[in-house]
Design an enzyme around this catalytic site. Structure first.
Site, PDB file in Angstrom:
ATOM      1  N   HIS A 190     -15.487  -3.912  -1.029  1.00 29.16           N
ATOM      2  CA  HIS A 190     -14.340  -4.753  -0.675  1.00 29.16           C
ATOM      3  C   HIS A 190     -13.044  -3.958  -0.776  1.00 29.16           C
ATOM      4  O   HIS A 190     -12.221  -3.950   0.148  1.00 29.16           O
ATOM      5  CB  HIS A 190     -14.320  -5.951  -1.622  1.00 29.16           C
ATOM      6  CG  HIS A 190     -13.216  -6.932  -1.359  1.00 29.16           C
ATOM      7  ND1 HIS A 190     -13.430  -8.137  -0.725  1.00 29.16           N
ATOM      8  CD2 HIS A 190     -11.884  -6.914  -1.662  1.00 29.16           C
ATOM      9  CE1 HIS A 190     -12.280  -8.805  -0.634  1.00 29.16           C
ATOM     10  NE2 HIS A 190     -11.336  -8.084  -1.217  1.00 29.16           N
ATOM     11  N   GLU A 191     -12.850  -3.262  -1.897  1.00 25.65           N
ATOM     12  CA  GLU A 191     -11.615  -2.509  -2.093  1.00 25.65           C
ATOM     13  C   GLU A 191     -11.533  -1.294  -1.175  1.00 25.65           C
ATOM     14  O   GLU A 191     -10.461  -0.953  -0.677  1.00 25.65           O
ATOM     15  CB  GLU A 191     -11.473  -2.086  -3.551  1.00 25.65           C
ATOM     16  CG  GLU A 191     -11.361  -3.236  -4.534  1.00 25.65           C
ATOM     17  CD  GLU A 191     -10.182  -4.162  -4.244  1.00 25.65           C
ATOM     18  OE1 GLU A 191      -9.197  -3.730  -3.628  1.00 25.65           O
ATOM     19  OE2 GLU A 191     -10.247  -5.337  -4.646  1.00 25.65           O
TER      20      GLU A 191
ATOM     21  N   HIS B 255     -10.240  -2.467   2.008  1.00 27.86           N
ATOM     22  CA  HIS B 255      -8.788  -2.641   2.032  1.00 27.86           C
ATOM     23  C   HIS B 255      -8.065  -1.318   2.290  1.00 27.86           C
ATOM     24  O   HIS B 255      -7.060  -1.279   2.999  1.00 27.86           O
ATOM     25  CB  HIS B 255      -8.300  -3.240   0.723  1.00 27.86           C
ATOM     26  CG  HIS B 255      -8.500  -4.730   0.634  1.00 27.86           C
ATOM     27  ND1 HIS B 255      -8.235  -5.593   1.671  1.00 27.86           N
ATOM     28  CD2 HIS B 255      -8.942  -5.510  -0.396  1.00 27.86           C
ATOM     29  CE1 HIS B 255      -8.493  -6.838   1.297  1.00 27.86           C
ATOM     30  NE2 HIS B 255      -8.939  -6.821   0.054  1.00 27.86           N
TER      31      HIS B 255
ATOM     32  N   HIS C 114      -8.530  -9.798   4.330  1.00 27.52           N
ATOM     33  CA  HIS C 114      -9.555 -10.728   3.865  1.00 27.52           C
ATOM     34  C   HIS C 114     -10.165 -11.479   5.042  1.00 27.52           C
ATOM     35  O   HIS C 114      -9.462 -11.881   5.970  1.00 27.52           O
ATOM     36  CB  HIS C 114      -8.959 -11.723   2.863  1.00 27.52           C
ATOM     37  CG  HIS C 114      -8.699 -11.127   1.533  1.00 27.52           C
ATOM     38  ND1 HIS C 114      -7.538 -11.323   0.818  1.00 27.52           N
ATOM     39  CD2 HIS C 114      -9.459 -10.312   0.762  1.00 27.52           C
ATOM     40  CE1 HIS C 114      -7.600 -10.666  -0.330  1.00 27.52           C
ATOM     41  NE2 HIS C 114      -8.751 -10.043  -0.378  1.00 27.52           N
TER      42      HIS C 114
END
Length: 235
Positions: free
Chosen positions: A181-182, A185, A191
Site C-alpha cells: 500500500h505504501e 503511494h 486510495h
C-alpha cells in the site's frame, strides 16, 4: 537546534501540507524520474529496519523482511535489498502517547537517504506511529516521493484462539499489505474505493483484514501511465 533536526522539521512541514491521513495521499505532481534508466536494470528498493536509540527490543527480523520482499516482488518486479538498521533518537518517542511522530521520523530518515541511489526506500519500525489528531497510523508516504515509513505495532494478532503459526501468517499478511500500500503511494497511487484493492484505505486492523492483498489491474495501469519506464516491472 542542529542542521539535521532543522532539515527534518522543514521536511515535515512540507509533508503536512501535502498529505492527508495514514497511508496517506495528497495531490501532487510526480517527481521527475530518469526516463533513460536502462530497462535491463530493475530499479532498486531498499527495505530498511528502524529502531529507537537505546531500545533493547529486536528490530524486525531479516526473515520477516524477506517475506515482505517476496510479496512485493509478486506485484512489482523491482530489485529489493535489505539495508542496515537505522537508529532514531529516543526522544522521537512521544512519552505521553508511547508513539513515534511519523512526520518527524520520516523527515529525518528521508534526509539521511537523500543522496542514496535507491529508487525507493521503505523504512519499517516496531514502535507505533501517529500523526497529530489521529490515534495511530499504519504508515506514511509522500505521494510520488522517495520514501515511506511503516509500523508493525498494530499488526500483531491479539486473537488468542488461533495458533502461533496462524498468528505469524496473519501478521505477515498484514505487514505485506501495508508495505505494498505504501509503496503504491510512492508511485503516485491514491486510495482506491474498490475493497478488493490493496490501495483501499484502512482505518483499522479489522478493515485491513477485509481488503485485498494485491494491486488491481487499474492500479497497475495508473503506475504505468505515470511511470512508463516501469512497464516491464509491473506484473
Amino acid at each position: 537546534m542542529t542542521s539535521k533536526y532543522l532539515a527534518s522539521l522543514l521536511f515535515t512541514s512540507a509533508l503536512a501540507v501535502a498529505l492527508g491521513l495514514a497511508g496517506i495521499i495528497g495531490i501532487q505532481k510526480a517527481l521527475p524520474e530518469k526516463e533513460d534508466r536502462k530497462m535491463n536494470n530493475a530499479p532498486n528498493v531498499l527495505i530498511v529496519p528502524v529502531m529507537l536509540e537505546n531500545d533493547k527490543s529486536e528490530s524486525i527480523s531479516k526473515d520477516t523482511l524477506t517475506d515482505i520482499i517476496n510479496h512485493l516482488s509478486t506485484q512489482i518486479a523491482f530489485s529489493y535489498t535489505i539495508g542496515k538498521i537505522e537508529i532514531l533518537p529516543e526522544d522521537f518517542l512521544d512519552k505521553k502517547r508511547n508513539q513515534v511522530n511519523a512526520q518527524l521520523a520520516l523527515g529525518t530518515l528521508n534526509s539521511r537517504y537523500r543522496k542514496e541511489q535507491a529508487f525507493r526506500v521503505i523504512f519499517l519500525i516496531r514502535e507505533d506511529l501517529f500523526l497529530p489528531g489521529y490515534n495511530f497510523i499504519f504508515g506514511l508516504a509522500l505521494p510520488g516521493g522517495k520514501s515511506a515509513i511503516i509500523s508493525d505495532a498494530q499488526l500483531i494478532s491479539r486473537n488468542f484462539t488461533i495458533s502461533e503459526k496462524d498468528k505469524r501468517k496473519l501478521y505477515l499478511r498484514r505487514l505485506a499489505k501495508v508495505s505494498l500500500h505504501e509503496l503504491g503511494h510512492t508511485l503516485m497511487l491514491s486510495h482506491s474505493k474498490n475493497p478488493k484493492s490493496v490501495m483501499k484505505y484502512h482505518n483499522s486492523v479489522s478493515e485491513l483484514d477485509t481488503t485485498g492483498d494485491y494491486l488491481l489491474l487499474e492500479d497497475k495501469e495508473r503506475i504505468i501511465n505515470r511511470y512508463p519506464f516501469l512497464k516491464e516491472y509491473v506484473k
